[in-house]
Each structure stands twice: as C-alpha cells, then as structure tokens.
Write a protein that holds these residues in place. Structure first.
Motif, PDB file in Angstrom:
ATOM      1  N   ILE A 155       0.839  -1.203   0.000  1.00 42.36           N
ATOM      2  CA  ILE A 155       0.000   0.000   0.000  1.00 42.36           C
ATOM      3  C   ILE A 155       0.868   1.245   0.000  1.00 42.36           C
ATOM      4  CG2 ILE A 155      -1.618   1.359   1.382  1.00 42.36           C
ATOM      5  CD1 ILE A 155      -2.778  -1.337   2.362  1.00 42.36           C
ATOM      6  N   PHE A 156       1.884   1.253   0.859  1.00 47.51           N
ATOM      7  CA  PHE A 156       2.771   2.421   0.949  1.00 47.51           C
ATOM      8  C   PHE A 156       3.511   2.648  -0.367  1.00 47.51           C
ATOM      9  CE2 PHE A 156       6.547   4.812   2.156  1.00 47.51           C
ATOM     10  CZ  PHE A 156       5.987   5.786   2.979  1.00 47.51           C
ATOM     11  N   ILE A 157       4.007   1.569  -0.967  1.00 45.58           N
ATOM     12  CA  ILE A 157       4.716   1.683  -2.249  1.00 45.58           C
ATOM     13  C   ILE A 157       3.764   2.175  -3.337  1.00 45.58           C
ATOM     14  CG2 ILE A 157       5.867   0.374  -4.077  1.00 45.58           C
ATOM     15  CD1 ILE A 157       7.029  -1.435  -1.900  1.00 45.58           C
ATOM     16  N   LEU A 158       2.541   1.653  -3.341  1.00 47.47           N
ATOM     17  CA  LEU A 158       1.552   2.047  -4.347  1.00 47.47           C
ATOM     18  C   LEU A 158       1.200   3.527  -4.225  1.00 47.47           C
ATOM     19  CD1 LEU A 158      -0.426   1.369  -6.615  1.00 47.47           C
ATOM     20  CD2 LEU A 158      -2.081   0.683  -4.851  1.00 47.47           C
ATOM     21  N   LEU A 159       0.990   3.997  -2.991  1.00 50.54           N
ATOM     22  CA  LEU A 159       0.661   5.402  -2.771  1.00 50.54           C
ATOM     23  C   LEU A 159       1.806   6.306  -3.219  1.00 50.54           C
ATOM     24  CD1 LEU A 159      -1.121   5.267   0.707  1.00 50.54           C
ATOM     25  CD2 LEU A 159      -2.169   5.695  -1.507  1.00 50.54           C
ATOM     26  N   SER A 160       3.033   5.913  -2.900  1.00 49.25           N
ATOM     27  CA  SER A 160       4.200   6.697  -3.322  1.00 49.25           C
ATOM     28  C   SER A 160       4.301   6.735  -4.839  1.00 49.25           C
ATOM     29  CB  SER A 160       5.479   6.107  -2.724  1.00 49.25           C
ATOM     30  OG  SER A 160       5.485   6.224  -1.320  1.00 49.25           O
ATOM     31  N   PHE A 161       4.028   5.607  -5.470  1.00 47.26           N
ATOM     32  CA  PHE A 161       4.067   5.528  -6.936  1.00 47.26           C
ATOM     33  C   PHE A 161       3.024   6.453  -7.551  1.00 47.26           C
ATOM     34  CE2 PHE A 161       2.423   3.665 -10.892  1.00 47.26           C
ATOM     35  CZ  PHE A 161       3.575   3.684 -11.658  1.00 47.26           C
ATOM     36  N   ILE A 162       1.813   6.449  -6.985  1.00 46.41           N
ATOM     37  CA  ILE A 162       0.745   7.315  -7.485  1.00 46.41           C
ATOM     38  C   ILE A 162       1.142   8.782  -7.332  1.00 46.41           C
ATOM     39  CG2 ILE A 162      -1.624   8.102  -7.092  1.00 46.41           C
ATOM     40  CD1 ILE A 162      -2.304   5.230  -6.240  1.00 46.41           C
ATOM     41  N   GLN A 163       1.684   9.136  -6.172  1.00 44.07           N
ATOM     42  CA  GLN A 163       2.085  10.520  -5.931  1.00 44.07           C
ATOM     43  C   GLN A 163       3.171  10.965  -6.903  1.00 44.07           C
ATOM     44  OE1 GLN A 163       2.896   9.843  -1.709  1.00 44.07           O
ATOM     45  NE2 GLN A 163       1.351  11.363  -1.170  1.00 44.07           N
ATOM     46  N   GLU A 164       4.194  10.137  -7.073  1.00 44.27           N
ATOM     47  CA  GLU A 164       5.291  10.500  -7.981  1.00 44.27           C
ATOM     48  C   GLU A 164       4.806  10.601  -9.421  1.00 44.27           C
ATOM     49  OE1 GLU A 164       9.345   9.369  -7.673  1.00 44.27           O
ATOM     50  OE2 GLU A 164       8.961   8.143  -5.906  1.00 44.27           O
ATOM     51  N   THR A 165       3.933   9.692  -9.826  1.00 44.43           N
ATOM     52  CA  THR A 165       3.441   9.674 -11.204  1.00 44.43           C
ATOM     53  C   THR A 165       2.547  10.873 -11.499  1.00 44.43           C
ATOM     54  OG1 THR A 165       3.515   7.247 -11.243  1.00 44.43           O
ATOM     55  CG2 THR A 165       2.170   8.331 -12.919  1.00 44.43           C
ATOM     56  N   VAL A 166       1.661  11.204 -10.571  1.00 40.53           N
ATOM     57  CA  VAL A 166       0.654  12.240 -10.816  1.00 40.53           C
ATOM     58  C   VAL A 166       1.181  13.646 -10.536  1.00 40.53           C
ATOM     59  CG1 VAL A 166      -1.612  13.111 -10.123  1.00 40.53           C
ATOM     60  CG2 VAL A 166      -1.243  10.647 -10.352  1.00 40.53           C
ATOM     61  N   TYR A 167       1.954  13.803  -9.455  1.00 40.84           N
ATOM     62  CA  TYR A 167       2.278  15.148  -8.978  1.00 40.84           C
ATOM     63  C   TYR A 167       3.736  15.586  -9.153  1.00 40.84           C
ATOM     64  CZ  TYR A 167      -2.254  14.665  -6.659  1.00 40.84           C
ATOM     65  OH  TYR A 167      -3.582  14.479  -6.402  1.00 40.84           O
ATOM     66  N   VAL A 168       4.649  14.653  -9.245  1.00 35.71           N
ATOM     67  CA  VAL A 168       6.067  15.021  -9.196  1.00 35.71           C
ATOM     68  C   VAL A 168       6.668  15.110 -10.598  1.00 35.71           C
ATOM     69  CG1 VAL A 168       8.331  14.417  -8.277  1.00 35.71           C
ATOM     70  CG2 VAL A 168       6.271  13.893  -6.953  1.00 35.71           C
ATOM     71  N   PRO A 169       7.139  16.311 -11.004  1.00 35.65           N
ATOM     72  CA  PRO A 169       7.761  16.455 -12.333  1.00 35.65           C
ATOM     73  C   PRO A 169       9.142  15.804 -12.366  1.00 35.65           C
ATOM     74  CG  PRO A 169       7.943  18.496 -11.100  1.00 35.65           C
ATOM     75  CD  PRO A 169       7.086  17.586 -10.265  1.00 35.65           C
ATOM     76  N   LYS A 170       9.639  15.550 -13.564  1.00 28.71           N
ATOM     77  CA  LYS A 170      10.909  14.859 -13.723  1.00 28.71           C
ATOM     78  C   LYS A 170      12.103  15.678 -13.225  1.00 28.71           C
ATOM     79  CE  LYS A 170       9.422  12.002 -17.618  1.00 28.71           C
ATOM     80  NZ  LYS A 170       9.656  11.623 -19.042  1.00 28.71           N
ATOM     81  N   ASP A 171      11.971  16.998 -13.232  1.00 30.47           N
ATOM     82  CA  ASP A 171      13.107  17.837 -12.849  1.00 30.47           C
ATOM     83  C   ASP A 171      13.096  18.207 -11.357  1.00 30.47           C
ATOM     84  OD1 ASP A 171      10.851  19.420 -12.986  1.00 30.47           O
ATOM     85  OD2 ASP A 171      11.915  21.192 -13.729  1.00 30.47           O
ATOM     86  N   TYR A 172      12.415  17.400 -10.545  1.00 26.25           N
ATOM     87  CA  TYR A 172      12.329  17.719  -9.118  1.00 26.25           C
ATOM     88  C   TYR A 172      13.674  17.514  -8.420  1.00 26.25           C
ATOM     89  CZ  TYR A 172      12.408  12.841  -7.469  1.00 26.25           C
ATOM     90  OH  TYR A 172      12.789  11.554  -7.154  1.00 26.25           O
ATOM     91  N   ILE A 173      13.849  18.220  -7.328  1.00 24.68           N
ATOM     92  CA  ILE A 173      15.013  18.022  -6.457  1.00 24.68           C
ATOM     93  C   ILE A 173      14.614  17.144  -5.275  1.00 24.68           C
ATOM     94  CG2 ILE A 173      16.672  19.144  -4.923  1.00 24.68           C
ATOM     95  CD1 ILE A 173      16.504  21.600  -6.684  1.00 24.68           C
ATOM     96  N   ILE A 174      13.492  17.523  -4.669  1.00 27.21           N
ATOM     97  CA  ILE A 174      12.983  16.790  -3.513  1.00 27.21           C
ATOM     98  C   ILE A 174      11.468  16.974  -3.482  1.00 27.21           C
ATOM     99  CG2 ILE A 174      13.317  18.783  -1.968  1.00 27.21           C
ATOM    100  CD1 ILE A 174      14.012  16.845   0.277  1.00 27.21           C
ATOM    101  N   TRP A 175      10.735  15.921  -3.084  1.00 31.17           N
ATOM    102  CA  TRP A 175       9.300  16.108  -2.923  1.00 31.17           C
ATOM    103  C   TRP A 175       8.883  15.687  -1.516  1.00 31.17           C
ATOM    104  CZ3 TRP A 175       5.586  12.170  -2.182  1.00 31.17           C
ATOM    105  CH2 TRP A 175       5.973  10.866  -2.489  1.00 31.17           C
ATOM    106  N   ILE A 176       7.848  16.346  -1.036  1.00 31.67           N
ATOM    107  CA  ILE A 176       7.440  16.242   0.360  1.00 31.67           C
ATOM    108  C   ILE A 176       6.082  15.558   0.468  1.00 31.67           C
ATOM    109  CG2 ILE A 176       7.108  17.554   2.490  1.00 31.67           C
ATOM    110  CD1 ILE A 176       9.887  17.867   1.039  1.00 31.67           C
ATOM    111  N   PHE A 177       5.971  14.622   1.392  1.00 28.07           N
ATOM    112  CA  PHE A 177       4.690  14.008   1.739  1.00 28.07           C
ATOM    113  C   PHE A 177       4.262  14.662   3.050  1.00 28.07           C
ATOM    114  CE2 PHE A 177       2.415   9.630   2.333  1.00 28.07           C
ATOM    115  CZ  PHE A 177       1.202  10.274   2.203  1.00 28.07           C
ATOM    116  N   LYS A 178       3.393  15.650   2.958  1.00 28.10           N
ATOM    117  CA  LYS A 178       3.114  16.558   4.064  1.00 28.10           C
ATOM    118  C   LYS A 178       2.392  15.893   5.237  1.00 28.10           C
ATOM    119  CE  LYS A 178       1.025  19.361   1.239  1.00 28.10           C
ATOM    120  NZ  LYS A 178       0.303  20.522   0.672  1.00 28.10           N
TER     121      LYS A 178
END
Length: 232
Positions: free
Chosen positions: A24-47
C-alpha cells in the motif's frame, strides 16, 4: 493437526498483512510521484499530518482483507441488523469515505525543483507554483520534545520549514522522495546555501542539536550542523 493448520494460517495471515502494508505504501508513493512530481524535481514532500492517514487507510484495507478471506467474519457482518437494513447506504458511505481519504492522502504533496516550489492540496490538485523569491522565511532547528509519530514531530527530529508569501509552511524534512537517491540532508544543505545567498530571512537554532546524535551517523549530523550554522 487442526492446531498446526491454525498456526500456519495465522502465520500466513501475518505475512500477508505485512506485505499488504508495504504494498500500500509503495503504491501510494508511486501514485504521488506519477501524478504530482515532475521529472526535474530536487525533492518532494509528503506533508504531515496527512501522511499519517496512510495508517488509517491501511487499517481499512486490512479490515477488507479479513472480510474477503474470512467467511465467518463476513457472515457475522452480514447478519448485523443495521447492515442488513441499511446495506446500500452503508456501503456507499464506506466507499465514498475511502475515495476521499485516498485523494486526501495522495494530494498532500509539495515539490521543490531547481527554480520553484509547487504545493498540491485537497483543494488545489493542479498545484500552486511559487518561485524561490516567494519564500519569505526559513525556520530550522531540532525539536526538543515529542514522541515518534506519523502525525507530528518527535524529540531530536531535524526540521527545515520554508514559509511562502501566502503563509503556507512546508517542512522539507517530511521527505517523500529525493532525486538521484541522495540523502535529503545533503539536498537540503545545497538548497539552504542557495536560499541564504538570496538573503531570505532565516531563523536557526543549535539548541537541541545534540539530540540528533542519538540516532544518526556523524556524516548526517555534520550536514545538519552545516545547515543550522549557515546564517550568513
């Protein structure tokens, strides 16, 4: 023989639940990275505190697991008068609540790229963009109290909070992912140098720094020290 079967079944159930939780945790992270995180990111935050809702979501799915795979539990639930009488409304409410919960969790993301900060939220799924010039304040240090929790800080935890011009605050140490698999403290140190050089006001305290040495190796505590002492 029955006892052995029961023991094996319980062990397999525990293993299955453990794998389900990780999945579940891996799936949620995958969804977040796929939908919200652009390729040129430095760091992304799970608030936080939204990241802590992952546990709530996992509990719901574990309950569903038992409902699907344990006939006795399923029969007991179906025989509950309230469920029998209001089955459709209860199922509708359950499904709706879980969809909202899943959306709330996955949208609780902030992203830092080389030149901007993007903040996503429940009411802003498209994300609001800020330039580095929109950062009005930095507050960094080490928490002096608190217990380990997914919902809030714990004693000895390093924090690095940027405040944006609309009052939004983002703690960069609530890390969801880092580009190039670099440790987040190394990334934050580089970013901190850039922001401080832009003359962004910074509040920093070494007061509780010694607490970080309890759980972290020197290579990481040195990076935290560098960040806390960088106030030029």
């Amino acid at each position: 023989m029955r006892f052995l079967k029961a023991v094996i079944l319980r062990v397999l159930t525990i293993i299955a639940l453990f794998l389900l939780s990780i999945g579940i945790f891996i799936l949620l992270s995958f969804i977040q990275e796929t939908v919200y995180v652009p390729k040129d990111y430095i760091i992304w935050i799970f608030k936080r505190p939204y990241s802590g809702l992952v546990i709530v979501y996992e509990i719901y799915l574990i309950c569903l697991f038992f409902y699907v795979f344990y006939k006795d539990l399923r029969d007991t639930w179906r025989n509950v008068r309230l469920f029998k009488k209001y089955r459709k409304p209860v199922l509708t409410a359950f499904i709706t609540f879980n969809i909202i919960l899943l959306y709330t969790i996955t949208s609780a993301v902030a992203v830092v790229t080389k030149d901007k900060v993007i903040n996503f939220s429940f009411f802003s799924p498209q994300g609001r963009e800020y330039s580095y010039n929109d950062i009005v304040k930095i507050n960094t240090g080490v928490y002096s109290k608190g217990r380990p929790s997914l919902f809030k800080q714990s004693k000895g935890e390093f924090f690095y909070i940027i405040e944006l011009n609309d009052g939004t605050k983002i703690n960069l140490t609530d890390v969801g992912g880092v580009n190039n698999e670099e440790d987040e403290r190394f990334v934050i140190e580089k970013l901190d140098k850039q922001l401080v050089n832009m003359d962004i006001p910074k509040e920093s305290s070494m007061k509780n720094f010694e607490y970080t040495k309890k759980d972290l190796a020197k290579i990481y505590t040195d990076k935290i020290r560098n960040i806390l002492e960088n106030t030029n």
